[in-house]
Design a protein around this motif. Structure first.
Motif: not given
Lengths: 164, 224
Positions: B207-219
């Motif tokens: 699935e696509t990343l949810d906002p929390a997972a998106e932020r964690a991947a960026r960080d």
């Protein structure tokens, strides 16, 4: 700076569709689009903003296609081979049937003489009016109509749509 | 006009009103002619639909790059006409291969289309929730574990899909995109264009990343 390049990018889908109707093999078609875009950029001074960019670029594509076809004839080169059975993959049955129907059309279009093929492509594939298509091809409307009649008669015979 | 010419002009909507009425009267009285019209209508629909899917395909990034690269030359510095023509000639020579280190959203490097400048920054740092003229849409993991993100740039009128590889964002698909409602062949006003979504479907694992997972991947710096 005019927005010519951006308008060209927006026009790419239609340029690619027309090229596919002319050149058939997708690689040849995209080569044709690339040559068209390059020529348009080189000749940008010839395009008057406010006039139809699509007509202008279709005309460039027509000339590029004819030039390229003549060059290939001189070289005796073959067109890119058809990838028979390409990309049917795990498509559903409906998608595969649509793909096969499209291939029949592509084969029938490829059999048309060039002048008939481009007339049919401009009117039936891109949806230009007769007047617009005649302007792209730089021919009288009556000539366009007779090419459309002959091209369609050949397609009807080839695709078996003559009988109801 | 011959009968055949009138027939196809009728099918193509090219007969003026009086001629059309006359033809329709003939049509009503002649079943054979009606069959011919029906055959021509089927043919027209078949030809048109055979090529329609090409409109939804992503334009090869190479083609977009040729126009975009030239665009940025002009936008950055007002070049005289001779320079623009020279640029066009250069494009003719090197098209699809090298290109120059000029500003622009995408650059060709080693046969790949790499995000650069503002697009590279946006893909690296921006979250979907941030919005703006250069938006990141979906973020997901590809089957090979890399992170991929869709983007839409109002300024460049370009949408696409790029995946993280060796510290760079490599564009897998691009499509013309306009932020305003637009007719037929252009892409929809909201969301990613169908061509980009098709590329997402082809690449995505899960699935696509949810906002929390998106932020964690960026960080984590988009490390797989």
């Amino acid at each position: 700076m005019d927005g010519l390049e951006r308008e060209i990018v927006e026009l790419l889908p239609r340029l690619r569709r027309l090229a596919r109707a002319l050149a058939r093999a997708p690689a040849d078609a995209d080569d044709l689009v690339q040559v068209t875009v390059e020529r348009a950029l080189v000749r940008r001074g010839q395009w008057r903003p406010g006039t139809r960019l699509d007509s202008w670029m279709f005309r460039i594509m027509k000339n590029a296609w004819i030039d390229e076809s003549r060059a290939r004839t001189r070289r005796g080169a073959l067109f890119a081979p058809e990838a028979a059975g390409e990309a049917v993959g795990d498509d559903g049955a409906a998608a595969m049937a649509a793909r096969l129907a499209a291939r029949e059309v592509e084969t029938a279009m490829a059999r048309l003489p060039q002048d008939q093929r481009i007339a049919v492509a401009l009117v039936l594939v891109d949806g230009l009016s007769y007047q617009e298509a005649a302007e792209v091809l730089e021919i009288p409307a009556g000539t366009l109509t007779s090419r459309l009649v002959r091209g369609r008669a050949a397609l009807l015979a080839d695709l078996g749509e003559a009988a109801p | 006009m011959t009968l055949e010419e009138r027939l196809i002009a009728y099918v193509d909507g090219e007969l003026a009103a009086p001629d059309r009425a006359a033809f329709e009267a003939e049509l009503a009285a002649d079943p054979t002619l009606a069959d011919k019209v029906a055959g021509h209508r089927r043919l027209a629909a078949r030809i048109s639909s055979a090529y329609a899917p090409v409109l939804g395909e992503p334009a090869p990034p190479q083609l977009v790059a040729i126009a975009s690269a030239a665009n940025d030359r002009g936008a950055g510095r007002r070049l005289p006409r001779w320079a623009a023509m020279a640029a066009g000639l250069v494009i003719g020579v090197v098209a699809g291969r090298a290109l120059w280190p000029e500003p622009g959203p995408l650059a060709v490097r080693g046969g790949e289309l790499i995000a650069r400048g503002g697009l590279d920054q946006a893909l690296t740092s921006r979250l979907a929730a941030d919005g703006g003229a250069l938006r990141v849409g979906l973020t997901f993991k590809a089957r090979d574990g890399r992170y991929c993100r869709t983007f839409r740039s109002a300024e460049d009128r370009l949408a696409g899909l790029a995946c993280r590889h060796d510290g760079r964002w490599v564009a897998l698909a691009t499509a013309a995109w306009a932020p305003a409602p637009s007719p037929d062949y252009r892409t929809a006003a909201s969301g990613d264009p169908p061509a980009v979504l098709a590329a997402v479907d082809a690449a995505i694992a899960g699935e696509t990343l949810d906002p929390a997972a998106e932020r964690a991947a960026r960080d984590r710096g988009w490390k797989p």
